[in-house]
Design a protein around this motif. Structure first.
Motif, PDB file in Angstrom:
ATOM      1  N   ASP A   1      64.933  26.321  18.788  1.00  0.00           N
ATOM      2  CA  ASP A   1      64.627  27.655  18.265  1.00  0.00           C
ATOM      3  C   ASP A   1      63.142  27.858  17.988  1.00  0.00           C
ATOM      4  OD1 ASP A   1      67.385  28.364  18.131  1.00  0.00           O
ATOM      5  OD2 ASP A   1      67.548  27.373  16.168  1.00  0.00           O
ATOM      6  N   ALA A   2      62.355  26.786  18.030  1.00  0.00           N
ATOM      7  CA  ALA A   2      60.971  26.860  17.559  1.00  0.00           C
ATOM      8  C   ALA A   2      60.159  27.954  18.252  1.00  0.00           C
ATOM      9  CB  ALA A   2      60.290  25.510  17.707  1.00  0.00           C
ATOM     10  N   ALA A   3      60.259  28.083  19.550  1.00  0.00           N
ATOM     11  CA  ALA A   3      59.465  29.097  20.259  1.00  0.00           C
ATOM     12  C   ALA A   3      59.855  30.503  19.816  1.00  0.00           C
ATOM     13  CB  ALA A   3      59.627  28.942  21.765  1.00  0.00           C
ATOM     14  N   ALA A   4      61.147  30.761  19.675  1.00  0.00           N
ATOM     15  CA  ALA A   4      61.603  32.086  19.247  1.00  0.00           C
ATOM     16  C   ALA A   4      61.234  32.360  17.790  1.00  0.00           C
ATOM     17  CB  ALA A   4      63.111  32.217  19.450  1.00  0.00           C
ATOM     18  N   VAL A   5      61.284  31.338  16.941  1.00  0.00           N
ATOM     19  CA  VAL A   5      60.856  31.499  15.546  1.00  0.00           C
ATOM     20  C   VAL A   5      59.370  31.841  15.504  1.00  0.00           C
ATOM     21  CG1 VAL A   5      60.474  30.258  13.363  1.00  0.00           C
ATOM     22  CG2 VAL A   5      62.685  30.083  14.529  1.00  0.00           C
ATOM     23  N   ALA A   6      58.563  31.137  16.272  1.00  0.00           N
ATOM     24  CA  ALA A   6      57.129  31.433  16.327  1.00  0.00           C
ATOM     25  C   ALA A   6      56.885  32.850  16.838  1.00  0.00           C
ATOM     26  CB  ALA A   6      56.418  30.411  17.208  1.00  0.00           C
ATOM     27  N   ASP A   7      57.653  33.284  17.831  1.00  0.00           N
ATOM     28  CA  ASP A   7      57.517  34.660  18.335  1.00  0.00           C
ATOM     29  C   ASP A   7      57.767  35.675  17.228  1.00  0.00           C
ATOM     30  OD1 ASP A   7      56.935  33.821  20.921  1.00  0.00           O
ATOM     31  OD2 ASP A   7      58.989  34.132  21.667  1.00  0.00           O
ATOM     32  N   VAL A   8      58.821  35.468  16.450  1.00  0.00           N
ATOM     33  CA  VAL A   8      59.130  36.390  15.342  1.00  0.00           C
ATOM     34  C   VAL A   8      57.993  36.395  14.334  1.00  0.00           C
ATOM     35  CG1 VAL A   8      60.660  36.802  13.365  1.00  0.00           C
ATOM     36  CG2 VAL A   8      61.633  36.324  15.622  1.00  0.00           C
ATOM     37  N   PHE A   9      57.535  35.207  13.956  1.00  0.00           N
ATOM     38  CA  PHE A   9      56.434  35.108  12.996  1.00  0.00           C
ATOM     39  C   PHE A   9      55.220  35.892  13.495  1.00  0.00           C
ATOM     40  CE2 PHE A   9      52.526  33.324  11.441  1.00  0.00           C
ATOM     41  CZ  PHE A   9      52.740  33.098  10.094  1.00  0.00           C
ATOM     42  N   LEU A  10      54.795  35.624  14.719  1.00  0.00           N
ATOM     43  CA  LEU A  10      53.585  36.242  15.251  1.00  0.00           C
ATOM     44  C   LEU A  10      53.753  37.749  15.436  1.00  0.00           C
ATOM     45  CD1 LEU A  10      52.633  33.432  17.762  1.00  0.00           C
ATOM     46  CD2 LEU A  10      51.343  34.080  15.690  1.00  0.00           C
ATOM     47  N   ARG A  11      54.883  38.172  15.979  1.00  0.00           N
ATOM     48  CA  ARG A  11      55.111  39.615  16.168  1.00  0.00           C
ATOM     49  C   ARG A  11      55.110  40.340  14.827  1.00  0.00           C
ATOM     50  NH1 ARG A  11      57.607  42.325  20.051  1.00  0.00           N
ATOM     51  NH2 ARG A  11      59.382  42.905  18.754  1.00  0.00           N
ATOM     52  N   SER A  12      55.778  39.764  13.856  1.00  0.00           N
ATOM     53  CA  SER A  12      55.861  40.381  12.541  1.00  0.00           C
ATOM     54  C   SER A  12      54.488  40.431  11.867  1.00  0.00           C
ATOM     55  CB  SER A  12      56.859  39.619  11.664  1.00  0.00           C
ATOM     56  OG  SER A  12      56.936  40.210  10.391  1.00  0.00           O
ATOM     57  N   PHE A  13      53.789  39.311  11.865  1.00  0.00           N
ATOM     58  CA  PHE A  13      52.475  39.273  11.220  1.00  0.00           C
ATOM     59  C   PHE A  13      51.529  40.290  11.857  1.00  0.00           C
ATOM     60  CE2 PHE A  13      48.322  37.978   9.946  1.00  0.00           C
ATOM     61  CZ  PHE A  13      48.488  37.406   8.695  1.00  0.00           C
ATOM     62  N   HIS A  14      51.433  40.273  13.175  1.00  0.00           N
ATOM     63  CA  HIS A  14      50.509  41.171  13.866  1.00  0.00           C
ATOM     64  C   HIS A  14      50.904  42.644  13.714  1.00  0.00           C
ATOM     65  CE1 HIS A  14      48.249  37.823  15.331  1.00  0.00           C
ATOM     66  NE2 HIS A  14      49.181  37.394  16.166  1.00  0.00           N
ATOM     67  N   ALA A  15      52.196  42.929  13.584  1.00  0.00           N
ATOM     68  CA  ALA A  15      52.642  44.314  13.395  1.00  0.00           C
ATOM     69  C   ALA A  15      52.424  44.802  11.962  1.00  0.00           C
ATOM     70  CB  ALA A  15      54.125  44.439  13.754  1.00  0.00           C
ATOM     71  N   THR A  16      52.324  43.875  11.021  1.00  0.00           N
ATOM     72  CA  THR A  16      52.250  44.242   9.607  1.00  0.00           C
ATOM     73  C   THR A  16      50.822  44.320   9.084  1.00  0.00           C
ATOM     74  OG1 THR A  16      54.393  43.192   9.226  1.00  0.00           O
ATOM     75  CG2 THR A  16      53.022  43.577   7.284  1.00  0.00           C
ATOM     76  N   TYR A  17      49.968  43.424   9.513  1.00  0.00           N
ATOM     77  CA  TYR A  17      48.651  43.294   8.897  1.00  0.00           C
ATOM     78  C   TYR A  17      47.523  43.673   9.840  1.00  0.00           C
ATOM     79  CZ  TYR A  17      51.413  40.662   5.567  1.00  0.00           C
ATOM     80  OH  TYR A  17      52.370  40.298   4.660  1.00  0.00           O
ATOM     81  N   ALA A  18      46.494  44.300   9.276  1.00  0.00           N
ATOM     82  CA  ALA A  18      45.304  44.658  10.042  1.00  0.00           C
ATOM     83  C   ALA A  18      44.329  43.493  10.117  1.00  0.00           C
ATOM     84  CB  ALA A  18      44.623  45.872   9.401  1.00  0.00           C
ATOM     85  N   PHE A  19      44.480  42.516   9.237  1.00  0.00           N
ATOM     86  CA  PHE A  19      43.586  41.358   9.241  1.00  0.00           C
ATOM     87  C   PHE A  19      44.167  40.248  10.107  1.00  0.00           C
ATOM     88  CE2 PHE A  19      46.224  41.249   5.424  1.00  0.00           C
ATOM     89  CZ  PHE A  19      46.831  39.997   5.510  1.00  0.00           C
TER      90      PHE A  19
END
Length: 153
Positions: free
Chosen positions: A11-29
């Motif tokens: 699951d690691a790749a899909a978990v990382a995808d969720v983390f990165l997509r969520s972070f980049h969609a939420t924060y401007a920094f």
């Protein structure tokens, strides 16, 4: 219908995808680490060494919609894929965290994340303290929350 199950190495790749997509969609920094560093951290540490749970659609156990990572007394991570916000996934993951840590939980989130702050407050968390940018690698003001079962949470 959502199923919560323990994350597996596959699951690691899909978990990382969720983390990165969520972070980049939420924060401007920006993140303090590159996407490839985050992927390696998820693969080598978050999934195999920490208690990480994933939310998957019933019948599709390989499709990760969100995840939560729990350490003793702490909710370390809770991220939901931005395409699935508002579907109750975070609530299911939070319920698992509370079940696994019934004596209470602490967590940090960034002060600018109004959506997360509303979510935690609606789910029984109260502010412990506001931090400055020295508490995290992104150097952003943050806020610590606590959930205690004796406070009706």
């Amino acid at each position: 219908m959502i199923t919560i199950r323990r994350a597996e190495p596959a699951d690691a790749a899909a978990v990382a995808d969720v983390f990165l997509r969520s972070f980049h969609a939420t924060y401007a920094f920006p993140l303090a680490h590159t996407d490839s560093e985050v992927r390696e951290w998820v693969r080598a540490r978050l999934v195999p060494e920490m208690e990480t749970w994933v939310a998957v659609p019933a019948g599709r156990p390989e499709e990760i919609l969100g995840f939560a990572t729990i350490e003793p007394g702490w909710l370390e991570q809770l991220y939901v894929d931005p395409d699935h916000l508002g579907e109750g996934i975070g609530r299911h993951l939070l319920a698992k965290a509370k079940e696994r840590q019934p004596d209470g939980l602490l967590l940090w989130t960034f002060q600018v994340n109004a959506r997360a702050r509303r979510f935690y407050e609606r789910n029984g968390f109260t502010v412990v303290r506001f931090g400055d940018e020295s508490n995290n690698e992104e150097h952003q003001p943050d806020v610590q929350y606590r959930w205690s079962p004796d406070r009706g949470g």
